[in-house]
Design an enzyme around this catalytic site. Structure first.
Site, short mmCIF file in Angstrom:
data_model
loop_
_atom_site.label_atom_id
_atom_site.label_comp_id
_atom_site.label_asym_id
_atom_site.label_seq_id
_atom_site.Cartn_x
_atom_site.Cartn_y
_atom_site.Cartn_z
CE LYS A 172 -1.89 3.01 2.69
NZ LYS A 172 -1.91 4.12 1.72
CB CYS A 281 12.87 9.61 8.54
SG CYS A 281 13.83 8.63 7.41
P1 NDP Z 1 1.83 8.38 7.81
O1 NDP Z 1 2.12 7.61 9.02
O2 NDP Z 1 0.71 9.31 7.82
O3 NDP Z 1 1.58 7.41 6.57
C1 NDP Z 1 2.48 6.41 6.19
C2 NDP Z 1 1.74 5.32 5.45
O4 NDP Z 1 0.83 4.68 6.35
C3 NDP Z 1 0.87 5.86 4.30
O5 NDP Z 1 0.85 4.91 3.26
C4 NDP Z 1 -0.49 5.97 4.96
O6 NDP Z 1 -1.57 5.98 4.05
C5 NDP Z 1 -0.48 4.72 5.81
N1 NDP Z 1 -1.45 4.72 6.90
C6 NDP Z 1 -1.99 5.77 7.55
N2 NDP Z 1 -2.84 5.33 8.51
C7 NDP Z 1 -2.85 3.97 8.45
C8 NDP Z 1 -3.51 2.95 9.17
N3 NDP Z 1 -4.37 3.22 10.15
N4 NDP Z 1 -3.27 1.66 8.85
C9 NDP Z 1 -2.40 1.35 7.88
N5 NDP Z 1 -1.74 2.29 7.15
C10 NDP Z 1 -1.95 3.57 7.44
O7 NDP Z 1 3.19 9.10 7.41
P2 NDP Z 1 3.47 10.04 6.15
O8 NDP Z 1 3.13 9.36 4.88
O9 NDP Z 1 2.84 11.35 6.44
O10 NDP Z 1 5.06 10.14 6.18
C11 NDP Z 1 5.72 11.02 7.00
C12 NDP Z 1 6.20 10.33 8.25
O11 NDP Z 1 7.02 9.20 7.90
C13 NDP Z 1 7.09 11.19 9.10
O12 NDP Z 1 6.65 11.16 10.44
C14 NDP Z 1 8.49 10.57 8.99
O13 NDP Z 1 9.32 10.67 10.06
C15 NDP Z 1 8.19 9.16 8.71
N6 NDP Z 1 9.29 8.56 7.99
C16 NDP Z 1 10.17 7.77 8.70
C17 NDP Z 1 11.27 7.21 8.09
C18 NDP Z 1 12.18 6.34 8.87
O14 NDP Z 1 12.90 5.55 8.25
N7 NDP Z 1 12.22 6.41 10.18
C19 NDP Z 1 11.53 7.43 6.65
C20 NDP Z 1 10.55 8.25 6.01
C21 NDP Z 1 9.47 8.79 6.67
P3 NDP Z 1 -2.11 7.39 3.45
O15 NDP Z 1 -1.04 7.91 2.59
O16 NDP Z 1 -3.30 7.01 2.69
O17 NDP Z 1 -2.40 8.27 4.63
#
Ligand code: NDP
Length: 482
Positions: A172, A281
């Protein structure tokens, strides 16, 4: 030009609704209308994955090697084309977009080679005449849930080891970057991987994401995203005891001490804090500077930030593109007010910018005079904002750097070997840099954090096998011959 549908059991399929994909550099441009999967399509994808995996797990190493090389080489060959698409939909500059797609290819070619290097262990049992074989087997069907900030490389670093180790995937992608997801899926479809081994379901986290993480038919979940979503996924995984790996938020410190080379310090700070709009991140969202160089460092930072070119992601002279969407821009601007309200001083930036095309542009922001207890310095913003914290000395700087709920990356800028060594050993993060930005990691070594930044085994390099395989111990009696 490219498919805008889900990919289930080897076919492109519609969903019950669509979602527009908007260019953040020019919000008048709709890149495409992408099909959103319905919740009922998730079980279909899982069933297809299960069927394909039951064959793939027995595939010989050369078959896996061949398919992974095809995907990796295709990504590298088409990095200019797909890099431009990535920059159009996510907003990172063209060199960053192309570089990301090329890097995604390298994940596949790296794991192709790793397939041929896999070995097991053979030893004697404590019982006479009995041998013990320790081998690794696939975990099965893996749910891959990815964020928008690295639309191609991040899925690649999960998909490539999953496939290499004999698993099938239901992926996803983030809702904001469906075009890059579809481009990668097209390359996967064109390879010799069997239909249904990698399935892509587009749709929101609330619907498709929830259907995936709550399914008892998923064997493992790998997730990168925010801490809040990570906590929700951990809850769901606990119900089914699903194997879990997560990379989440961060508040990475760049430490600059009195003996630092300030040119290096400023270059690392600007790169780590503001490139890709701080939407990494691994971005430096706190800069801890000892008092002997604090004022000069801030003055030099301001001068360097004045020279930054912020503009349309596809324009040749743009160093920094727009923020990914209006919600992230509003969030960034709200933290400018939160920082000010808490008493930090905004040295420069922090305002929305107008450009020739309507987009989500803002000037990178530098705060000083804050303390580490402020929300600005404790909560992940995920934007081009950073705060310089003044430290009395190195020990104080180290304490400030470690004083956070997160622990992904950290960096020290110093000309002292003993200080660099001390920091490397005492920084409580999964990745430590010396005289380098907090961002920028390789693909052949482990990546991950500590505390609330990560959960479960490491990603990338050989360490990825901890998550994508399970260990089997076999006892074999040699009988009379032994
Ligand atoms: P989110 O947590 O909002 O979303 C990440 C993914 O999870 C998306 O595909 C999202 O779908 C999906 N998602 C959201 N809610 C659910 C749920 N209840 N069940 C299953 N899947 C779900 O993060 P962002 O996309 O906004 O990314 C930014 C964040 O990612 C930042 O906090 C950053 O730190 C973190 N990040 C961490 C990294 C690391 O390696 N530590 C690397 C890169 C980013 P949808 O898009 O439809 O909302």
């Amino acid at each position: 030009m490219f498919e805008t549908r889900n990919h289930i059991d080897g076919r492109w399929v519609e969903g019950p609704s669509t979602l527009p994909d908007i260019n953040p550099s020019d919000t008048r441009e709709v890149i495409g209308e992408f099909a959103q999967a319905g919740e009922d399509q998730v079980p279909e994808a899982i069933t297809a994955a299960r069927r394909a995996q039951s064959q793939w797990q027995w595939s010989p190493p050369e078959t896996r090697y061949g398919a992974l090389m095809q995907i990796g080489n295709a990504l590298m060959e088409r990095s200019a084309e797909f890099g431009e698409l990535l920059s159009r939909e996510e907003g990172k500059t063209l060199p960053e977009g192309k570089g990301e797609v090329y890097r995604a290819g390298q994940f596949f070619t790296y794991y192709a080679a790793e397939v041929l290097r896999r070995m097991g262990d053979l030893t004697d049992s404590v019982r006479p005449g009995v041998e013990v074989l320790v081998s690794r087997e696939p975990v099965g069907v893996v749910a891959v849930i990815t964020p928008w900030n690295f639309p191609t490389a991040l899925p690649a670093w999960k998909l490539a080891p999953a496939i290499a180790h004999g698993n099938a995937v239901v992926w996803k992608p983030a809702s904001l970057v469906p075009a890059s997801a579809a481009a990668l899926m097209q390359i996967i479809e064109d390879s010799d991987l069997p239909p249904g081994l990698v399935n892509m379901v587009l749709g929101s986290g609330r619907t498709v994401g929830e259907a995936l993480i709550t399914s008892p038919d998923i064997d493992a979940i790998t997730f990168t995203g925010s801490l809040a979503t990570g906590r929700r996924i951990a809850e769901a995984a606990a119900v089914n005891l699903t194997k879990l790996q997560m990379e989440m938020g961060s508040k990475n410190p760049l430490v600059v001490v009195d003996d630092a080379d300030l040119d290096t310090a400023v270059s690392c700070a600007v790169n780590g804090s503001f490139f890709s709009m701080g939407q990494k991140c691994t971005a430096s969202s706190r800069i801890v500077v000892t008092r002997g160089v604090h004022d000069e460092f801030v003055a030099r930072m301001q001068a360097a930030m004045d020279r930054l070119v912020i503009g349309h992601a596809l324009e040749a002279d743009s160093q920094i593109g727009p923020v990914v969407d209006e919600h992230q821009l509003a969030r960034n601007l709200s933290y400018i007010e939160i920082g000010r309200g808490d008493g930090a001083e905004l040295v420069c930036g922090g305002e929305p910018l107008e450009r020739a095309t309507p987009g989500h542009y803002m000037a990178p922001a530098l705060f000083v005079g804050g303390d580490n207890a402020m929300r600005l310095n404790r909560e992940e913003v995920f934007g081009p904002l950073t705060c310089v914290l003044r430290a009395d000395d190195y020990d104080h700087a180290l304490a400030l750097a470690n004083d956070t709920e997160f622990g992904l990356t950290s960096s020290i800028i110093t000309t002292s070997l003993s200080r660099a060594t001390h920091f490397r050993r005492h920084s409580r993060t999964g990745c430590v840099m010396v005289n380098l930005p907090t961002s920028g990691t390789d693909y052949h070594v482990p990546f991950g954090g500590r505390k609330n930044s990560s959960f479960g085994p490491r990603e990338q390099g050989r360490h990825a096998e901890e998550f994508y395989t399970q260990v089997k111990t076999a006892y074999v009696s040699a009988g009379q011959a032994g």
